[in-house]
Write a protein that holds these residues in place. Structure first.
Motif, short mmCIF file in Angstrom:
data_model
loop_
_atom_site.label_atom_id
_atom_site.label_comp_id
_atom_site.label_asym_id
_atom_site.label_seq_id
_atom_site.Cartn_x
_atom_site.Cartn_y
_atom_site.Cartn_z
N ASP A 70 0.82 -1.21 0.00
CA ASP A 70 0.00 0.00 0.00
C ASP A 70 0.85 1.26 0.00
OD1 ASP A 70 1.00 -0.07 2.53
OD2 ASP A 70 -0.93 -0.08 3.56
N THR A 71 2.12 1.13 -0.41
CA THR A 71 3.03 2.28 -0.42
C THR A 71 2.63 3.30 -1.47
OG1 THR A 71 4.48 1.00 -1.87
CG2 THR A 71 5.01 1.00 0.48
N GLN A 72 1.96 2.86 -2.53
CA GLN A 72 1.49 3.75 -3.58
C GLN A 72 0.05 3.38 -3.90
OE1 GLN A 72 3.84 3.70 -7.14
NE2 GLN A 72 2.53 5.13 -8.24
N PRO A 73 -0.88 4.34 -3.85
CA PRO A 73 -2.28 4.00 -4.11
C PRO A 73 -2.46 3.41 -5.51
CG PRO A 73 -2.10 6.18 -3.14
CD PRO A 73 -0.70 5.75 -3.48
N LYS A 74 -3.13 2.28 -5.57
CA LYS A 74 -3.46 1.63 -6.84
C LYS A 74 -4.92 1.20 -6.76
CE LYS A 74 1.16 -0.44 -6.96
NZ LYS A 74 1.38 -0.59 -5.51
N PRO A 75 -5.85 2.12 -7.01
CA PRO A 75 -7.26 1.83 -6.80
C PRO A 75 -7.82 0.70 -7.65
CG PRO A 75 -6.97 3.92 -7.96
CD PRO A 75 -5.62 3.50 -7.48
N ASP A 76 -7.16 0.39 -8.79
CA ASP A 76 -7.66 -0.66 -9.69
C ASP A 76 -6.79 -1.90 -9.71
OD1 ASP A 76 -9.95 0.70 -10.66
OD2 ASP A 76 -8.69 1.92 -11.98
N ALA A 77 -5.89 -2.05 -8.76
CA ALA A 77 -4.97 -3.19 -8.78
C ALA A 77 -5.68 -4.53 -8.70
CB ALA A 77 -3.97 -3.06 -7.63
N VAL A 78 -6.91 -4.53 -8.22
CA VAL A 78 -7.69 -5.78 -8.13
C VAL A 78 -8.03 -6.33 -9.50
CG1 VAL A 78 -9.99 -4.68 -8.07
CG2 VAL A 78 -9.60 -6.84 -6.84
#
Length: 308
Positions: A70-78
């Motif tokens: 969670d060091t860099q926001p990745k809202p669509d990583a799922v």
């Protein structure tokens, strides 16, 4: 060696920083804001992910889970199916993404997680194209008919026609390109919300392909390759009925993975057609599909790599 249409192995990425992505919403009409707090969204999305993971493993599907930092926001990583593809000769490709916020999702660490149990012989990174504004978001935009070596693609800001064609030919696949539009007249952002190809069936929202010649080409190609075509409406496409993926268990039993929303919007006749040789497998992911604008198929990165 030809690739089978479906695989018994997938990669899933836990939705560590899942949320509404303002950048992707510019081209994804399926995304919606909700009144939920960020904590509530995180809790619900992770529970939906975990429930889906447990059920897939219970059905004999090999699931590699990448615990995203969670060091860099990745809202669509799922939705990992948009940045890589795997092949049965051990080849892995990395793809160019249309929006800057999603480019951090490409992860050699995730591929290394696959390498624990599977053989990787070569990696090819074509993501440099995104620096020129060119995108090809993997199996989000490329729908492969592996048995007949054909790949279908809907041209959009996330699917560059020239790169699609050259990559298809490099893979030894015949490219079939077309244009498609949603009910609001905007281009369908990903081909995999419009259609899905299985071993014996194909789900497609043909009415979204407004050019008659393109529509006839797609439908005739599907039928000429022996697929029973299950046509869905625009309303059904909006309910993610096109966002389905055939999987198999390690014992070879076939499933059709979809969301509960999609299952509920298929007609009885359509369910019968799709259940002839495979079991529908519906997962409740309302938070992920409402906010993220993608559904079950988008959450599954197919793993065709050979086992070690």
């Amino acid at each position: 060696m030809k690739t089978k249409q479906s695989t018994p192995a997938v990669l899933m990425v836990r939705p560590t920083s899942f949320g509404f992505n303002e950048q992707t919403a510019l081209t994804n009409a399926f995304q919606n804001h909700t009144d939920l707090s960020a904590d509530a969204v995180h809790t619900r999305a992770n529970q939906e992910f975990t429930d889906m993971l447990v059920r897939l493993r219970g059905k004999g599907v090999h699931v590699t889970v990448f615990e995203d930092a969670d060091t860099q926001p990745k809202p669509d990583a799922v939705f990992p199916n948009n940045w890589f593809s795997t092949w049965n000769d051990g080849h892995v490709y990395f793809y160019p993404m249309a929006t800057e916020s999603r480019r951090a999702e490409r992860s050699y660490a995730a591929v290394q997680a696959l390498a624990r149990d599977f053989k990787i012989t070569e990696t090819t990174d074509i993501s440099l194209a995104e620096t020129y504004g060119i995108a090809l978001e993997s199996t989000g935009v490329m729908i492969f008919d592996h048995i007949n070596e054909i790949v279908y693609g809907c041209i959009s800001p996330r699917c560059d026609a020239s790169l699609f064609t050259s990559h298809a030919l490099e893979l030894g696949y015949r490219p079939v390109l077309f244009h498609a539009y949603g009910q609001n007249g905007t281009a369908v952002y990903h081909t995999n919300v419009l259609m899905g190809i299985q071993t014996t069936t194909a789900v497609i929202c043909a009415e979204a392909i407004t050019n008659e010649a393109e529509r006839l080409l797609v439908l005739s190609t599907l039928k000429n390759t022996g697929h029973e075509v299950v046509e869905i409406s625009q309303a059904q496409m909006s309910a993610f009925c096109g966002n389905v993926l055939e999987l198999q268990s390690v014992d070879g039993e076939l499933f059709l993975a979809m969301s509960q929303t999609a299952y509920d919007h298929f007609t009885d006749e359509q369910r019968v057609a799709l259940s002839a040789d495979k079991m529908p497998l519906a997962f409740a992911v309302p938070t992920i599909e409402t906010i993220g604008g993608g559904s079950v198929r988008c959450m599954l990165g197919e793993n065709f790599l050979p086992k070690k």
